[in-house]
Design a protein around this motif. Structure first.
Motif, mmCIF file in Angstrom:
data_model
loop_
_atom_site.group_PDB
_atom_site.id
_atom_site.type_symbol
_atom_site.label_atom_id
_atom_site.label_comp_id
_atom_site.label_asym_id
_atom_site.label_seq_id
_atom_site.Cartn_x
_atom_site.Cartn_y
_atom_site.Cartn_z
ATOM 1 N N SER A 137 0.823 -1.202 0.000
ATOM 2 C CA SER A 137 0.000 0.000 0.000
ATOM 3 C C SER A 137 0.860 1.256 0.000
ATOM 4 C CB SER A 137 -0.927 -0.021 1.223
ATOM 5 O OG SER A 137 -1.869 1.028 1.176
ATOM 6 N N GLN A 138 1.935 1.241 0.764
ATOM 7 C CA GLN A 138 2.871 2.372 0.762
ATOM 8 C C GLN A 138 3.443 2.600 -0.636
ATOM 9 O OE1 GLN A 138 5.510 0.761 3.725
ATOM 10 N NE2 GLN A 138 4.657 2.009 5.388
ATOM 11 N N ALA A 139 3.786 1.521 -1.308
ATOM 12 C CA ALA A 139 4.348 1.637 -2.658
ATOM 13 C C ALA A 139 3.329 2.194 -3.637
ATOM 14 C CB ALA A 139 4.852 0.269 -3.128
ATOM 15 N N MET A 140 2.065 1.873 -3.445
ATOM 16 C CA MET A 140 1.007 2.393 -4.315
ATOM 17 C C MET A 140 0.864 3.906 -4.148
ATOM 18 S SD MET A 140 -1.682 -0.712 -3.650
ATOM 19 C CE MET A 140 -3.053 -0.145 -4.648
ATOM 20 N N VAL A 141 0.905 4.381 -2.903
ATOM 21 C CA VAL A 141 0.829 5.826 -2.659
ATOM 22 C C VAL A 141 2.022 6.524 -3.307
ATOM 23 C CG1 VAL A 141 0.832 7.633 -0.900
ATOM 24 C CG2 VAL A 141 -0.458 5.522 -0.515
ATOM 25 N N GLN A 148 2.145 11.344 -10.594
ATOM 26 C CA GLN A 148 1.096 12.366 -10.622
ATOM 27 C C GLN A 148 -0.161 11.871 -11.335
ATOM 28 O OE1 GLN A 148 2.659 16.153 -11.989
ATOM 29 N NE2 GLN A 148 4.506 15.963 -10.750
ATOM 30 N N ARG A 149 -0.598 10.699 -10.934
ATOM 31 C CA ARG A 149 -1.826 10.128 -11.473
ATOM 32 C C ARG A 149 -2.921 10.140 -10.401
ATOM 33 N NH1 ARG A 149 -1.920 10.730 -16.478
ATOM 34 N NH2 ARG A 149 -0.760 12.484 -15.624
ATOM 35 N N VAL A 150 -4.157 10.223 -10.847
ATOM 36 C CA VAL A 150 -5.300 10.109 -9.945
ATOM 37 C C VAL A 150 -5.527 8.626 -9.646
ATOM 38 C CG1 VAL A 150 -7.783 10.460 -9.686
ATOM 39 C CG2 VAL A 150 -6.383 12.212 -10.804
ATOM 40 N N VAL A 151 -5.565 8.283 -8.367
ATOM 41 C CA VAL A 151 -5.876 6.912 -7.964
ATOM 42 C C VAL A 151 -7.019 6.973 -6.950
ATOM 43 C CG1 VAL A 151 -5.052 4.767 -6.937
ATOM 44 C CG2 VAL A 151 -3.514 6.129 -8.373
ATOM 45 N N HIS A 400 -5.313 4.390 1.933
ATOM 46 C CA HIS A 400 -4.155 3.719 2.534
ATOM 47 C C HIS A 400 -4.264 3.763 4.058
ATOM 48 C CE1 HIS A 400 -0.021 2.799 3.661
ATOM 49 N NE2 HIS A 400 0.093 3.995 4.206
ATOM 50 N N ARG A 401 -4.620 4.927 4.608
ATOM 51 C CA ARG A 401 -4.725 5.047 6.061
ATOM 52 C C ARG A 401 -5.815 4.116 6.604
ATOM 53 N NH1 ARG A 401 -4.722 11.052 4.991
ATOM 54 N NH2 ARG A 401 -2.540 11.729 5.112
ATOM 55 N N SER A 402 -6.932 4.038 5.892
ATOM 56 C CA SER A 402 -8.019 3.163 6.332
ATOM 57 C C SER A 402 -7.597 1.700 6.251
ATOM 58 C CB SER A 402 -9.254 3.404 5.460
ATOM 59 O OG SER A 402 -9.608 4.769 5.452
ATOM 60 N N SER A 403 -6.904 1.345 5.174
ATOM 61 C CA SER A 403 -6.430 -0.031 5.017
ATOM 62 C C SER A 403 -5.412 -0.387 6.089
ATOM 63 C CB SER A 403 -5.825 -0.222 3.624
ATOM 64 O OG SER A 403 -6.788 0.006 2.606
ATOM 65 N N VAL A 404 -4.575 0.581 6.476
ATOM 66 C CA VAL A 404 -3.585 0.343 7.521
ATOM 67 C C VAL A 404 -4.262 -0.103 8.817
ATOM 68 C CG1 VAL A 404 -1.996 1.554 9.087
ATOM 69 C CG2 VAL A 404 -1.707 1.753 6.615
ATOM 70 N N CYS A 405 -5.427 0.482 9.128
ATOM 71 C CA CYS A 405 -6.135 0.058 10.342
ATOM 72 C C CYS A 405 -6.442 -1.443 10.279
ATOM 73 C CB CYS A 405 -7.428 0.854 10.501
ATOM 74 S SG CYS A 405 -7.212 2.599 10.907
ATOM 75 N N ARG A 440 5.809 -9.048 2.885
ATOM 76 C CA ARG A 440 5.968 -10.497 2.849
ATOM 77 C C ARG A 440 6.786 -10.871 1.621
ATOM 78 N NH1 ARG A 440 0.472 -13.636 0.886
ATOM 79 N NH2 ARG A 440 -0.046 -12.359 -0.930
ATOM 80 N N GLU A 441 7.349 -12.040 1.667
ATOM 81 C CA GLU A 441 8.122 -12.520 0.534
ATOM 82 C C GLU A 441 7.192 -12.879 -0.618
ATOM 83 O OE1 GLU A 441 11.452 -12.779 0.076
ATOM 84 O OE2 GLU A 441 11.675 -11.714 1.987
ATOM 85 N N TYR A 442 7.568 -12.445 -1.798
ATOM 86 C CA TYR A 442 6.811 -12.823 -2.989
ATOM 87 C C TYR A 442 7.313 -14.162 -3.522
ATOM 88 C CZ TYR A 442 4.035 -8.596 -4.022
ATOM 89 O OH TYR A 442 3.093 -7.587 -4.022
ATOM 90 N N ARG A 443 6.425 -14.846 -4.222
ATOM 91 C CA ARG A 443 6.794 -16.092 -4.860
ATOM 92 C C ARG A 443 7.801 -15.818 -5.986
ATOM 93 N NH1 ARG A 443 3.698 -20.022 -8.152
ATOM 94 N NH2 ARG A 443 2.108 -18.410 -8.486
ATOM 95 N N LYS A 444 8.638 -16.785 -6.246
ATOM 96 C CA LYS A 444 9.674 -16.643 -7.251
ATOM 97 C C LYS A 444 9.067 -16.206 -8.586
ATOM 98 C CE LYS A 444 13.532 -19.118 -9.424
ATOM 99 N NZ LYS A 444 14.262 -20.418 -9.534
ATOM 100 N N GLY A 445 9.715 -15.222 -9.208
ATOM 101 C CA GLY A 445 9.238 -14.684 -10.469
ATOM 102 C C GLY A 445 8.531 -13.359 -10.338
ATOM 103 N N TRP A 446 8.236 -12.951 -9.081
ATOM 104 C CA TRP A 446 7.566 -11.682 -8.827
ATOM 105 C C TRP A 446 8.402 -10.848 -7.864
ATOM 106 C CZ3 TRP A 446 3.728 -10.805 -12.068
ATOM 107 C CH2 TRP A 446 3.055 -11.899 -12.621
ATOM 108 N N GLU A 447 8.404 -9.549 -8.069
ATOM 109 C CA GLU A 447 9.227 -8.649 -7.266
ATOM 110 C C GLU A 447 8.328 -7.736 -6.428
ATOM 111 O OE1 GLU A 447 12.651 -5.180 -7.877
ATOM 112 O OE2 GLU A 447 12.097 -6.518 -9.542
ATOM 113 N N TYR A 448 8.592 -7.695 -5.130
ATOM 114 C CA TYR A 448 7.797 -6.860 -4.216
ATOM 115 C C TYR A 448 7.948 -5.399 -4.634
ATOM 116 C CZ TYR A 448 5.482 -5.669 0.168
ATOM 117 O OH TYR A 448 4.587 -5.214 1.115
ATOM 118 N N PRO A 449 6.870 -4.624 -4.677
ATOM 119 C CA PRO A 449 6.940 -3.260 -5.222
ATOM 120 C C PRO A 449 7.568 -2.266 -4.259
ATOM 121 C CG PRO A 449 4.731 -3.698 -4.428
ATOM 122 C CD PRO A 449 5.496 -5.009 -4.306
ATOM 123 N N VAL A 450 8.199 -1.253 -4.832
ATOM 124 C CA VAL A 450 8.760 -0.149 -4.048
ATOM 125 C C VAL A 450 8.169 1.173 -4.495
ATOM 126 C CG1 VAL A 450 10.907 -1.317 -3.521
ATOM 127 C CG2 VAL A 450 10.739 0.044 -5.624
ATOM 128 N N GLY A 451 7.277 1.192 -5.464
ATOM 129 C CA GLY A 451 6.619 2.416 -5.886
ATOM 130 C C GLY A 451 7.330 3.105 -7.019
#
Length: 451
Positions: A137-141, A148-151, A400-405, A440-451
Protein backbone atom coordinates in the motif's frame (compact mmCIF):
# COMPACT_ATOMS: atom_id res chain seq x y z
CA UNK A 1 -31.04 -9.23 -25.20
CA UNK A 2 -31.31 -5.66 -26.46
CA UNK A 3 -29.40 -2.70 -25.09
CA UNK A 4 -32.34 -1.30 -23.08
CA UNK A 5 -33.11 -4.66 -21.47
CA UNK A 6 -29.47 -5.20 -20.55
CA UNK A 7 -29.30 -1.80 -18.86
CA UNK A 8 -32.50 -2.44 -16.94
CA UNK A 9 -31.55 -5.88 -15.68
CA UNK A 10 -27.91 -5.33 -14.81
CA UNK A 11 -27.20 -1.64 -14.46
CA UNK A 12 -30.33 0.15 -13.18
CA UNK A 13 -31.35 1.52 -16.55
CA UNK A 14 -33.06 4.85 -15.99
CA UNK A 15 -30.54 6.64 -13.82
CA UNK A 16 -27.58 5.17 -15.64
CA UNK A 17 -28.95 6.19 -19.04
CA UNK A 18 -29.33 9.79 -17.87
CA UNK A 19 -25.81 9.64 -16.44
CA UNK A 20 -24.57 8.47 -19.81
CA UNK A 21 -26.10 11.48 -21.56
CA UNK A 22 -24.73 13.94 -19.02
CA UNK A 23 -21.28 12.37 -19.19
CA UNK A 24 -21.16 12.53 -22.97
CA UNK A 25 -22.23 16.19 -22.93
CA UNK A 26 -19.49 17.16 -20.49
CA UNK A 27 -16.57 15.07 -21.67
CA UNK A 28 -16.70 14.86 -25.45
CA UNK A 29 -13.71 12.61 -26.13
CA UNK A 30 -13.85 9.37 -24.22
CA UNK A 31 -11.09 8.00 -21.99
CA UNK A 32 -9.47 4.80 -23.22
CA UNK A 33 -10.45 2.49 -20.37
CA UNK A 34 -9.40 -1.03 -19.39
CA UNK A 35 -10.54 -3.48 -16.72
CA UNK A 36 -8.21 -5.83 -14.83
CA UNK A 37 -10.31 -8.41 -13.00
CA UNK A 38 -13.58 -9.25 -14.77
CA UNK A 39 -15.47 -10.80 -11.85
CA UNK A 40 -18.58 -9.75 -9.97
CA UNK A 41 -17.42 -6.43 -8.53
CA UNK A 42 -15.33 -5.51 -11.54
CA UNK A 43 -18.54 -5.81 -13.56
CA UNK A 44 -20.28 -3.36 -11.22
CA UNK A 45 -17.53 -0.78 -11.66
CA UNK A 46 -17.33 -1.32 -15.40
CA UNK A 47 -21.07 -0.78 -15.67
CA UNK A 48 -20.74 2.67 -14.13
CA UNK A 49 -17.77 3.48 -16.37
CA UNK A 50 -19.82 2.67 -19.46
CA UNK A 51 -22.91 4.46 -18.16
CA UNK A 52 -20.91 7.64 -17.58
CA UNK A 53 -20.55 8.11 -21.33
CA UNK A 54 -16.96 9.19 -20.73
CA UNK A 55 -15.20 5.88 -21.33
CA UNK A 56 -14.35 3.72 -24.32
CA UNK A 57 -13.64 0.19 -23.14
CA UNK A 58 -10.56 -0.93 -25.06
CA UNK A 59 -9.34 -3.95 -23.11
CA UNK A 60 -10.39 -6.44 -20.45
CA UNK A 61 -7.99 -8.71 -18.59
CA UNK A 62 -8.69 -11.80 -16.52
CA UNK A 63 -6.86 -15.08 -15.96
CA UNK A 64 -10.18 -16.95 -16.02
CA UNK A 65 -11.71 -17.20 -19.50
CA UNK A 66 -15.05 -18.06 -17.87
CA UNK A 67 -15.18 -14.52 -16.48
CA UNK A 68 -13.43 -12.78 -19.35
CA UNK A 69 -15.64 -13.89 -22.22
CA UNK A 70 -19.06 -13.01 -20.71
CA UNK A 71 -17.80 -9.60 -19.60
CA UNK A 72 -16.55 -8.74 -23.07
CA UNK A 73 -19.86 -9.89 -24.55
CA UNK A 74 -21.80 -7.60 -22.20
CA UNK A 75 -19.62 -4.62 -23.09
CA UNK A 76 -20.20 -5.19 -26.79
CA UNK A 77 -23.97 -5.47 -26.28
CA UNK A 78 -24.23 -2.41 -24.08
CA UNK A 79 -21.80 0.06 -25.59
CA UNK A 80 -20.80 -1.21 -29.00
CA UNK A 81 -17.16 -1.04 -27.89
CA UNK A 82 -14.94 -3.91 -28.98
CA UNK A 83 -12.55 -4.52 -26.06
CA UNK A 84 -9.68 -6.91 -26.70
CA UNK A 85 -9.09 -9.80 -24.33
CA UNK A 86 -5.97 -10.27 -22.23
CA UNK A 87 -4.75 -12.68 -19.58
CA UNK A 88 -1.70 -10.61 -18.56
CA UNK A 89 -2.23 -7.00 -17.44
CA UNK A 90 1.29 -6.10 -18.57
CA UNK A 91 0.46 -7.00 -22.16
CA UNK A 92 -2.78 -5.01 -21.93
CA UNK A 93 -0.93 -1.90 -20.74
CA UNK A 94 1.72 -2.21 -23.44
CA UNK A 95 -0.68 -2.76 -26.35
CA UNK A 96 -3.74 -0.69 -25.44
CA UNK A 97 -2.06 2.23 -23.65
CA UNK A 98 -5.21 2.95 -21.61
CA UNK A 99 -5.77 6.32 -19.96
CA UNK A 100 -7.95 4.80 -17.22
CA UNK A 101 -7.52 1.38 -15.61
CA UNK A 102 -9.94 -0.35 -13.25
CA UNK A 103 -8.26 -2.87 -10.91
CA UNK A 104 -10.89 -5.18 -9.42
CA UNK A 105 -8.78 -8.23 -8.59
CA UNK A 106 -8.42 -10.14 -5.31
CA UNK A 107 -6.46 -8.19 -2.68
CA UNK A 108 -3.09 -9.80 -3.34
CA UNK A 109 -3.25 -8.48 -6.92
CA UNK A 110 -4.09 -4.83 -6.16
CA UNK A 111 -0.60 -3.40 -5.89
CA UNK A 112 1.27 -4.66 -8.95
CA UNK A 113 -1.33 -3.75 -11.64
CA UNK A 114 -2.02 -0.38 -10.01
CA UNK A 115 1.65 0.58 -9.87
CA UNK A 116 2.26 -0.68 -13.41
CA UNK A 117 -0.72 1.30 -14.69
CA UNK A 118 0.28 4.63 -13.12
CA UNK A 119 3.85 4.14 -14.37
CA UNK A 120 2.35 3.64 -17.84
CA UNK A 121 0.53 6.96 -17.51
CA UNK A 122 -2.97 5.77 -16.58
CA UNK A 123 -5.29 6.97 -13.86
CA UNK A 124 -6.55 4.08 -11.71
CA UNK A 125 -9.73 3.09 -9.90
CA UNK A 126 -8.69 0.24 -7.59
CA UNK A 127 -10.82 -1.75 -5.22
CA UNK A 128 -10.42 -1.72 -1.45
CA UNK A 129 -8.46 -2.55 0.62
CA UNK A 130 -5.55 -0.86 -1.09
CA UNK A 131 -3.36 -3.95 -0.77
CA UNK A 132 -2.69 -7.22 1.02
CA UNK A 133 0.21 -5.76 3.06
CA UNK A 134 1.08 -2.31 4.33
CA UNK A 135 4.32 -2.22 2.34
CA UNK A 136 2.43 -2.75 -0.91
CA UNK A 137 0.00 0.00 0.00
CA UNK A 138 2.87 2.37 0.76
CA UNK A 139 4.35 1.64 -2.66
CA UNK A 140 1.01 2.39 -4.32
CA UNK A 141 0.83 5.83 -2.66
CA UNK A 142 4.41 6.56 -3.68
CA UNK A 143 3.78 5.55 -7.29
CA UNK A 144 0.63 7.68 -7.54
CA UNK A 145 2.44 10.74 -6.23
CA UNK A 146 5.64 10.18 -8.22
CA UNK A 147 3.78 9.80 -11.51
CA UNK A 148 1.10 12.37 -10.62
CA UNK A 149 -1.83 10.13 -11.47
CA UNK A 150 -5.30 10.11 -9.94
CA UNK A 151 -5.88 6.91 -7.96
CA UNK A 152 -9.38 6.48 -6.57
CA UNK A 153 -10.05 3.56 -4.20
CA UNK A 154 -13.41 1.82 -3.93
CA UNK A 155 -14.26 3.06 -0.43
CA UNK A 156 -17.41 4.35 -2.07
CA UNK A 157 -19.37 4.96 1.14
CA UNK A 158 -17.65 8.36 1.34
CA UNK A 159 -19.76 9.38 -1.65
CA UNK A 160 -23.15 8.12 -0.44
CA UNK A 161 -25.43 11.19 -0.05
CA UNK A 162 -27.00 10.03 3.23
CA UNK A 163 -23.60 9.29 4.77
CA UNK A 164 -22.34 12.73 3.77
CA UNK A 165 -25.29 14.13 5.74
CA UNK A 166 -24.35 11.90 8.69
CA UNK A 167 -20.79 13.18 8.54
CA UNK A 168 -22.00 16.77 8.53
CA UNK A 169 -24.31 16.02 11.49
CA UNK A 170 -21.46 14.58 13.57
CA UNK A 171 -18.97 17.25 12.55
CA UNK A 172 -21.46 19.95 13.55
CA UNK A 173 -21.31 18.59 17.10
CA UNK A 174 -24.94 17.48 17.22
CA UNK A 175 -23.93 14.19 18.86
CA UNK A 176 -21.53 16.00 21.18
CA UNK A 177 -17.92 14.98 21.72
CA UNK A 178 -17.33 11.49 20.36
CA UNK A 179 -15.50 9.25 22.82
CA UNK A 180 -16.19 5.71 21.58
CA UNK A 181 -16.87 4.35 18.09
CA UNK A 182 -18.02 0.73 17.72
CA UNK A 183 -17.94 -1.11 14.40
CA UNK A 184 -19.59 -4.51 14.04
CA UNK A 185 -20.27 -7.35 11.63
CA UNK A 186 -22.48 -10.30 12.53
CA UNK A 187 -23.15 -12.95 9.90
CA UNK A 188 -25.23 -16.10 9.82
CA UNK A 189 -23.69 -19.54 9.83
CA UNK A 190 -22.01 -21.69 12.42
CA UNK A 191 -20.64 -25.11 13.04
CA UNK A 192 -17.36 -26.62 11.87
CA UNK A 193 -16.16 -25.75 8.40
CA UNK A 194 -16.07 -28.75 6.09
CA UNK A 195 -12.86 -29.09 4.11
CA UNK A 196 -13.27 -28.82 0.36
CA UNK A 197 -11.47 -31.33 -1.83
CA UNK A 198 -8.73 -30.35 -4.24
CA UNK A 199 -10.08 -30.53 -7.77
CA UNK A 200 -8.40 -30.25 -11.18
CA UNK A 201 -7.78 -26.70 -12.33
CA UNK A 202 -10.27 -25.85 -15.10
CA UNK A 203 -8.61 -25.47 -18.51
CA UNK A 204 -10.00 -21.93 -18.81
CA UNK A 205 -8.16 -20.78 -15.65
CA UNK A 206 -4.46 -19.95 -15.28
CA UNK A 207 -4.26 -20.85 -11.58
CA UNK A 208 -0.53 -20.18 -11.30
CA UNK A 209 -1.07 -16.61 -12.54
CA UNK A 210 -4.15 -16.20 -10.31
CA UNK A 211 -1.97 -16.96 -7.28
CA UNK A 212 0.75 -14.73 -8.73
CA UNK A 213 3.09 -13.33 -6.07
CA UNK A 214 1.20 -15.12 -3.28
CA UNK A 215 1.69 -18.77 -2.28
CA UNK A 216 0.47 -21.38 -4.74
CA UNK A 217 -2.26 -23.34 -2.97
CA UNK A 218 -4.18 -26.35 -4.30
CA UNK A 219 -7.29 -25.38 -6.28
CA UNK A 220 -10.65 -25.96 -4.62
CA UNK A 221 -12.89 -23.53 -6.48
CA UNK A 222 -15.91 -23.60 -8.70
CA UNK A 223 -17.35 -22.09 -11.85
CA UNK A 224 -18.04 -18.31 -11.87
CA UNK A 225 -20.76 -18.86 -14.47
CA UNK A 226 -22.89 -20.82 -11.98
CA UNK A 227 -25.33 -19.09 -9.57
CA UNK A 228 -23.61 -17.98 -6.40
CA UNK A 229 -24.36 -20.25 -3.46
CA UNK A 230 -23.43 -17.82 -0.71
CA UNK A 231 -20.28 -17.30 1.31
CA UNK A 232 -20.71 -20.09 3.86
CA UNK A 233 -18.09 -22.49 2.52
CA UNK A 234 -16.74 -21.22 -0.80
CA UNK A 235 -13.59 -22.37 -2.47
CA UNK A 236 -10.87 -19.83 -3.09
CA UNK A 237 -12.07 -18.81 -6.56
CA UNK A 238 -14.48 -17.32 -7.43
CA UNK A 239 -15.36 -14.92 -4.59
CA UNK A 240 -14.00 -17.01 -1.73
CA UNK A 241 -10.48 -15.59 -1.53
CA UNK A 242 -11.26 -13.16 1.29
CA UNK A 243 -11.29 -15.97 3.84
CA UNK A 244 -7.87 -17.33 2.77
CA UNK A 245 -5.13 -15.26 4.38
CA UNK A 246 -2.62 -15.88 1.60
CA UNK A 247 -4.81 -13.72 -0.64
CA UNK A 248 -6.76 -11.38 1.64
CA UNK A 249 -7.33 -10.54 5.30
CA UNK A 250 -10.71 -11.95 6.26
CA UNK A 251 -13.63 -9.76 7.21
CA UNK A 252 -11.32 -7.26 8.90
CA UNK A 253 -9.76 -6.46 5.51
CA UNK A 254 -13.00 -6.73 3.55
CA UNK A 255 -15.85 -5.08 5.47
CA UNK A 256 -13.74 -3.60 8.26
CA UNK A 257 -11.91 -1.24 5.94
CA UNK A 258 -15.24 0.33 4.87
CA UNK A 259 -16.18 1.09 8.46
CA UNK A 260 -12.71 2.31 9.42
CA UNK A 261 -12.70 4.54 6.36
CA UNK A 262 -15.97 6.10 7.53
CA UNK A 263 -14.47 6.78 10.94
CA UNK A 264 -11.33 8.47 9.59
CA UNK A 265 -13.32 10.43 7.02
CA UNK A 266 -15.84 11.72 9.56
CA UNK A 267 -13.45 12.44 12.44
CA UNK A 268 -10.43 13.65 10.48
CA UNK A 269 -8.11 11.30 12.39
CA UNK A 270 -5.17 9.84 10.45
CA UNK A 271 -4.04 6.74 12.31
CA UNK A 272 -4.35 4.84 15.60
CA UNK A 273 -1.55 4.94 18.17
CA UNK A 274 -2.04 1.37 19.33
CA UNK A 275 -3.93 -1.62 18.00
CA UNK A 276 -4.88 -4.83 19.80
CA UNK A 277 -6.76 -7.67 18.11
CA UNK A 278 -7.77 -11.12 19.23
CA UNK A 279 -9.93 -13.85 17.75
CA UNK A 280 -9.83 -17.39 16.46
CA UNK A 281 -11.75 -20.29 14.92
CA UNK A 282 -13.50 -22.07 17.81
CA UNK A 283 -16.63 -22.52 15.69
CA UNK A 284 -15.13 -23.24 12.26
CA UNK A 285 -12.32 -25.34 13.71
CA UNK A 286 -8.59 -25.46 13.05
CA UNK A 287 -7.56 -24.71 9.44
CA UNK A 288 -6.81 -27.67 7.18
CA UNK A 289 -4.36 -27.55 4.26
CA UNK A 290 -3.24 -30.76 2.60
CA UNK A 291 -2.69 -31.80 -0.99
CA UNK A 292 -6.13 -33.45 -0.94
CA UNK A 293 -8.32 -30.90 0.87
CA UNK A 294 -8.39 -27.54 2.62
CA UNK A 295 -10.49 -25.09 4.59
CA UNK A 296 -10.23 -21.34 4.83
CA UNK A 297 -7.96 -19.99 7.56
CA UNK A 298 -9.44 -16.58 8.43
CA UNK A 299 -10.85 -16.27 11.97
CA UNK A 300 -14.54 -16.89 12.53
CA UNK A 301 -14.61 -14.01 15.02
CA UNK A 302 -12.40 -11.08 15.93
CA UNK A 303 -12.42 -8.25 18.44
CA UNK A 304 -10.05 -5.33 17.87
CA UNK A 305 -9.38 -2.09 19.69
CA UNK A 306 -7.83 0.99 18.08
CA UNK A 307 -6.57 3.78 20.35
CA UNK A 308 -6.73 7.21 18.70
CA UNK A 309 -5.85 10.55 20.26
CA UNK A 310 -9.45 11.65 20.83
CA UNK A 311 -11.43 8.40 20.98
CA UNK A 312 -11.33 4.62 21.01
CA UNK A 313 -12.60 2.59 18.04
CA UNK A 314 -13.55 -1.06 18.34
CA UNK A 315 -14.31 -3.79 15.79
CA UNK A 316 -16.36 -6.85 16.63
CA UNK A 317 -17.08 -9.47 13.98
CA UNK A 318 -18.45 -12.98 13.97
CA UNK A 319 -19.59 -15.46 11.35
CA UNK A 320 -22.14 -17.13 13.63
CA UNK A 321 -25.20 -15.99 15.53
CA UNK A 322 -26.25 -13.57 12.81
CA UNK A 323 -29.56 -12.74 14.49
CA UNK A 324 -29.75 -9.04 13.59
CA UNK A 325 -29.56 -7.99 17.22
CA UNK A 326 -27.56 -4.88 16.29
CA UNK A 327 -30.40 -2.62 15.12
CA UNK A 328 -31.53 -5.14 12.56
CA UNK A 329 -28.46 -4.96 10.31
CA UNK A 330 -25.53 -7.32 9.83
CA UNK A 331 -23.01 -4.47 9.83
CA UNK A 332 -22.85 -0.96 11.18
CA UNK A 333 -21.00 1.72 13.12
CA UNK A 334 -21.99 3.51 16.32
CA UNK A 335 -20.61 6.94 17.19
CA UNK A 336 -21.16 7.43 20.93
CA UNK A 337 -21.05 11.10 21.95
CA UNK A 338 -21.89 13.27 24.93
CA UNK A 339 -25.26 14.25 23.41
CA UNK A 340 -26.27 10.89 21.99
CA UNK A 341 -25.42 8.07 19.62
CA UNK A 342 -25.33 8.06 15.82
CA UNK A 343 -25.82 4.64 14.21
CA UNK A 344 -24.66 4.30 10.61
CA UNK A 345 -26.25 1.23 9.09
CA UNK A 346 -25.06 -0.83 6.16
CA UNK A 347 -28.13 -0.52 3.95
CA UNK A 348 -30.74 0.95 6.27
CA UNK A 349 -29.70 4.58 6.58
CA UNK A 350 -28.65 6.25 9.83
CA UNK A 351 -30.27 7.24 13.11
CA UNK A 352 -29.50 9.59 15.97
CA UNK A 353 -30.52 8.54 19.48
CA UNK A 354 -30.51 11.62 21.74
CA UNK A 355 -29.66 11.27 25.42
CA UNK A 356 -33.02 12.84 26.27
CA UNK A 357 -34.82 9.90 24.69
CA UNK A 358 -37.77 10.10 22.37
CA UNK A 359 -38.00 8.82 18.81
CA UNK A 360 -34.65 8.68 17.01
CA UNK A 361 -33.93 10.94 14.05
CA UNK A 362 -33.83 8.85 10.87
CA UNK A 363 -32.24 9.48 7.47
CA UNK A 364 -32.92 6.84 4.80
CA UNK A 365 -30.11 5.31 2.76
CA UNK A 366 -29.48 6.48 -0.79
CA UNK A 367 -27.70 3.59 -2.50
CA UNK A 368 -27.53 2.24 -6.03
CA UNK A 369 -28.13 -1.17 -7.53
CA UNK A 370 -26.88 -3.72 -8.11
CA UNK A 371 -25.53 -4.59 -4.67
CA UNK A 372 -26.51 -1.46 -2.70
CA UNK A 373 -23.44 0.68 -3.35
CA UNK A 374 -22.28 4.17 -4.33
CA UNK A 375 -19.93 3.34 -7.21
CA UNK A 376 -21.88 5.75 -9.44
CA UNK A 377 -20.97 8.74 -7.27
CA UNK A 378 -17.44 7.45 -6.74
CA UNK A 379 -16.87 7.06 -10.48
CA UNK A 380 -18.21 10.56 -11.18
CA UNK A 381 -15.84 11.96 -8.56
CA UNK A 382 -12.96 10.00 -10.13
CA UNK A 383 -13.66 11.47 -13.58
CA UNK A 384 -13.94 14.98 -12.17
CA UNK A 385 -10.62 14.58 -10.36
CA UNK A 386 -9.00 13.56 -13.65
CA UNK A 387 -10.57 16.56 -15.39
CA UNK A 388 -9.65 19.14 -12.74
CA UNK A 389 -6.37 17.71 -11.45
CA UNK A 390 -7.57 17.59 -7.84
CA UNK A 391 -7.36 14.57 -5.57
CA UNK A 392 -10.47 12.39 -5.45
CA UNK A 393 -12.58 11.94 -2.34
CA UNK A 394 -11.33 8.36 -1.89
CA UNK A 395 -7.75 9.20 -2.80
CA UNK A 396 -5.15 6.46 -2.51
CA UNK A 397 -3.51 8.13 0.49
CA UNK A 398 -6.81 8.41 2.38
CA UNK A 399 -7.69 4.80 1.61
CA UNK A 400 -4.15 3.72 2.53
CA UNK A 401 -4.73 5.05 6.06
CA UNK A 402 -8.02 3.16 6.33
CA UNK A 403 -6.43 -0.03 5.02
CA UNK A 404 -3.58 0.34 7.52
CA UNK A 405 -6.13 0.06 10.34
CA UNK A 406 -7.31 -3.30 9.01
CA UNK A 407 -3.82 -4.56 8.26
CA UNK A 408 -2.46 -3.54 11.67
CA UNK A 409 -5.37 -5.41 13.23
CA UNK A 410 -4.36 -8.54 11.33
CA UNK A 411 -0.72 -8.14 12.35
CA UNK A 412 -1.76 -7.87 16.01
CA UNK A 413 -3.94 -10.96 15.57
CA UNK A 414 -1.09 -12.94 14.03
CA UNK A 415 1.58 -12.02 16.60
CA UNK A 416 -0.83 -12.34 19.53
CA UNK A 417 -0.16 -8.97 21.14
CA UNK A 418 -0.91 -5.28 20.75
CA UNK A 419 1.22 -3.16 18.44
CA UNK A 420 2.23 0.49 18.69
CA UNK A 421 2.10 2.42 15.42
CA UNK A 422 4.35 5.35 14.49
CA UNK A 423 2.21 7.00 11.82
CA UNK A 424 4.92 9.48 10.80
CA UNK A 425 7.48 6.76 10.07
CA UNK A 426 4.82 4.13 9.23
CA UNK A 427 6.53 1.54 11.38
CA UNK A 428 5.59 -0.62 14.34
CA UNK A 429 7.51 0.53 17.40
CA UNK A 430 9.75 -1.81 19.37
CA UNK A 431 8.54 -5.07 17.83
CA UNK A 432 10.83 -6.41 15.06
CA UNK A 433 8.74 -9.55 14.55
CA UNK A 434 5.55 -7.56 14.01
CA UNK A 435 7.39 -5.05 11.81
CA UNK A 436 8.43 -7.88 9.47
CA UNK A 437 4.74 -8.48 8.73
CA UNK A 438 4.47 -5.06 7.07
CA UNK A 439 5.76 -6.91 4.01
CA UNK A 440 5.97 -10.50 2.85
CA UNK A 441 8.12 -12.52 0.53
CA UNK A 442 6.81 -12.82 -2.99
CA UNK A 443 6.79 -16.09 -4.86
CA UNK A 444 9.67 -16.64 -7.25
CA UNK A 445 9.24 -14.68 -10.47
CA UNK A 446 7.57 -11.68 -8.83
CA UNK A 447 9.23 -8.65 -7.27
CA UNK A 448 7.80 -6.86 -4.22
CA UNK A 449 6.94 -3.26 -5.22
CA UNK A 450 8.76 -0.15 -4.05
CA UNK A 451 6.62 2.42 -5.89
Amino acid sequence: MNRRTFLHTTLAAGTLASLQIRGADKIGRKHRTALVGAGWWGGNILGEAMASGACEIVGICDVDQRQLDPTVEKVVKLSGDQPRKYRDFRELLAKEKPEVVIVATPDHWHALPTIAAVKAGAHVYVEKPTAHTIGESQAMVKAARTHQRVVQVGTHRRLAPHLIRARDFIRAGKAGQIGLIRCHLNLTGGGPEQALPTVPVPPELDWDFWCGPAPLRPFNGGDPRQPDQGAGNRGIHPRGHRMYLDYANGHLGDIGVHWFDQVLWITGEKAPRRVACTGGRPIKGAPILTAREQTSDAPDHQVAQFAFEQFTMTWEARTFGGNHAEKGEAAGTYFHGTKGTVHLGHKGGWRFYANEGGEPTFDAAQLNQPDAQSIRESWADFLDAIKTGRRPVSDIEEAHRSSVCSLLGMISYKVGRSVEWDAAKEQIVGDPAANQLLRREYRKGWEYPVG
